[in-house]
Design a protein around this motif. Structure first.
Motif, PDB file in Angstrom:
ATOM      1  N   TRP A   1      34.810  40.268 -19.540  1.00  0.00           N
ATOM      2  CA  TRP A   1      34.856  38.807 -19.908  1.00  0.00           C
ATOM      3  C   TRP A   1      35.597  38.703 -21.326  1.00  0.00           C
ATOM      4  CZ3 TRP A   1      34.510  35.262 -16.699  1.00  0.00           C
ATOM      5  CH2 TRP A   1      33.785  35.554 -15.496  1.00  0.00           C
ATOM      6  N   GLY A   2      35.461  39.628 -21.964  1.00  0.00           N
ATOM      7  CA  GLY A   2      36.236  39.245 -23.437  1.00  0.00           C
ATOM      8  C   GLY A   2      37.541  39.356 -22.932  1.00  0.00           C
ATOM      9  N   ARG A   3      38.261  39.977 -22.137  1.00  0.00           N
ATOM     10  CA  ARG A   3      39.421  40.046 -21.823  1.00  0.00           C
ATOM     11  C   ARG A   3      39.867  38.644 -21.281  1.00  0.00           C
ATOM     12  NH1 ARG A   3      38.625  45.260 -20.294  1.00  0.00           N
ATOM     13  NH2 ARG A   3      38.835  44.549 -18.060  1.00  0.00           N
ATOM     14  N   VAL A   4      39.133  38.310 -20.105  1.00  0.00           N
ATOM     15  CA  VAL A   4      39.227  37.006 -19.318  1.00  0.00           C
ATOM     16  C   VAL A   4      39.177  36.013 -20.141  1.00  0.00           C
ATOM     17  CG1 VAL A   4      38.130  35.553 -17.618  1.00  0.00           C
ATOM     18  CG2 VAL A   4      38.385  37.805 -17.324  1.00  0.00           C
ATOM     19  N   LEU A   5      38.372  35.693 -21.243  1.00  0.00           N
ATOM     20  CA  LEU A   5      38.162  34.668 -22.279  1.00  0.00           C
ATOM     21  C   LEU A   5      38.956  34.683 -23.117  1.00  0.00           C
ATOM     22  CD1 LEU A   5      34.367  34.282 -21.801  1.00  0.00           C
ATOM     23  CD2 LEU A   5      35.918  32.871 -20.842  1.00  0.00           C
ATOM     24  N   GLU A   6      39.892  35.959 -23.558  1.00  0.00           N
ATOM     25  CA  GLU A   6      40.788  35.617 -24.713  1.00  0.00           C
ATOM     26  C   GLU A   6      41.680  34.601 -24.696  1.00  0.00           C
ATOM     27  OE1 GLU A   6      44.483  38.235 -26.066  1.00  0.00           O
ATOM     28  OE2 GLU A   6      42.717  39.505 -25.677  1.00  0.00           O
TER      29      GLU A   6
ATOM     30  N   THR B   1      34.589  37.534 -28.209  1.00  0.00           N
ATOM     31  CA  THR B   1      33.528  36.629 -27.409  1.00  0.00           C
ATOM     32  C   THR B   1      32.267  37.649 -27.846  1.00  0.00           C
ATOM     33  OG1 THR B   1      33.995  38.079 -25.546  1.00  0.00           O
ATOM     34  CG2 THR B   1      34.839  36.085 -25.478  1.00  0.00           C
ATOM     35  N   ALA B   2      31.329  37.021 -27.982  1.00  0.00           N
ATOM     36  CA  ALA B   2      29.876  37.637 -28.381  1.00  0.00           C
ATOM     37  C   ALA B   2      28.609  37.087 -27.663  1.00  0.00           C
ATOM     38  CB  ALA B   2      29.630  37.391 -29.934  1.00  0.00           C
ATOM     39  N   ASN B   3      27.589  37.581 -27.494  1.00  0.00           N
ATOM     40  CA  ASN B   3      26.292  37.079 -26.803  1.00  0.00           C
ATOM     41  C   ASN B   3      25.672  36.187 -27.829  1.00  0.00           C
ATOM     42  OD1 ASN B   3      24.529  38.604 -28.121  1.00  0.00           O
ATOM     43  ND2 ASN B   3      24.967  40.222 -26.843  1.00  0.00           N
ATOM     44  N   ALA B   4      24.575  35.321 -27.258  1.00  0.00           N
ATOM     45  CA  ALA B   4      24.115  34.274 -28.027  1.00  0.00           C
ATOM     46  C   ALA B   4      23.237  34.957 -29.200  1.00  0.00           C
ATOM     47  CB  ALA B   4      23.342  33.484 -27.443  1.00  0.00           C
ATOM     48  N   PHE B   5      22.900  36.328 -29.119  1.00  0.00           N
ATOM     49  CA  PHE B   5      21.985  37.071 -29.937  1.00  0.00           C
ATOM     50  C   PHE B   5      22.736  37.439 -31.261  1.00  0.00           C
ATOM     51  CE2 PHE B   5      19.899  38.252 -26.180  1.00  0.00           C
ATOM     52  CZ  PHE B   5      18.748  37.430 -26.243  1.00  0.00           C
ATOM     53  N   ALA B   6      24.073  37.401 -31.293  1.00  0.00           N
ATOM     54  CA  ALA B   6      25.093  37.663 -32.308  1.00  0.00           C
ATOM     55  C   ALA B   6      25.428  36.406 -32.956  1.00  0.00           C
ATOM     56  CB  ALA B   6      26.292  38.313 -31.769  1.00  0.00           C
TER      57      ALA B   6
ATOM     58  N   ASP C   1      34.559  50.043 -17.547  1.00  0.00           N
ATOM     59  CA  ASP C   1      34.608  48.548 -17.945  1.00  0.00           C
ATOM     60  C   ASP C   1      33.345  48.207 -17.795  1.00  0.00           C
ATOM     61  OD1 ASP C   1      36.607  47.125 -18.804  1.00  0.00           O
ATOM     62  OD2 ASP C   1      37.353  46.228 -17.270  1.00  0.00           O
ATOM     63  N   ASN C   2      32.664  47.271 -18.906  1.00  0.00           N
ATOM     64  CA  ASN C   2      31.272  46.565 -18.466  1.00  0.00           C
ATOM     65  C   ASN C   2      31.684  45.365 -18.165  1.00  0.00           C
ATOM     66  OD1 ASN C   2      31.250  45.748 -20.887  1.00  0.00           O
ATOM     67  ND2 ASN C   2      30.371  47.693 -22.042  1.00  0.00           N
TER      68      ASN C   2
END
Length: 167
Positions: free
Chosen positions: A63-68, A117-122, A57-58
């Protein structure tokens, strides 16, 4: 259309990963098509035959799972569309190798919700009507498995920009 392969209610992560090996899921479909930026077609193959080392897990995955839940609630807030969990790995009865672990079902519609969820660069990948190709393939796969007529995809980008699209 879809059948329940296995209930995921109260299933731990190791069991869930084991059951995912039983078929091709949405993110696998994108990888097989060469469009998943995080996984290659050969990695899908090795994963399915049990030869791929377990992926650690990274932070992004965590955070993708937490923020779902946050993304799903915001989708409901902004659209008025109610959603509910579907705690199961689903399987297409005509093509049993096709499986889906969907995020949510849209209540009262023949539709699904996929939360990202995605980082700001996306951010540029989501501008106007755009959706990253690997997510389009994932959503199309889920429609093929479930028979749903559409998928809403909602994304929290950079922690402060929310968008949603219809596929």
């Amino acid at each position: 259309m879809a059948e329940v392969l296995v209930s995921t209610l109260d299933m731990d992560r190791d069991q869930w990963l084991k059951h995912r090996r039983r078929g091709i899921g949405g993110s696998d479909a994108a990888a097989i098509a060469g469009l998943n930026p995080w996984k290659s077609p050969i990695e899908v193959y090795l994963e399915k035959i049990g030869e791929m080392p377990e992926q650690e897990d990274n932070e992004a995955m965590y955070w993708g799972r937490v923020l779902e839940d946050v993304v799903a609630k915001e989708f409901t807030e902004r659209t008025g569309k109610r959603v509910r969990r579907r705690n199961a790995i689903l399987q297409n009865p005509e093509h049993p190798f096709m499986i889906a672990n969907i995020d949510r079902v849209v209540v009262g519609e023949d539709a699904l919700l996929e939360c990202k969820t995605a980082n700001a660069f996306a951010k540029g990948e989501w501008e106007d009507d755009k959706v990253p190709e690997h997510y389009i393939i994932q959503c199309q796969h889920y429609m093929a498995v479930t028979g749903a007529q559409k998928v809403y995809i909602a994304a929290l980008i950079g922690g402060n920009h929310f968008t949603w699209k219809e596929i």
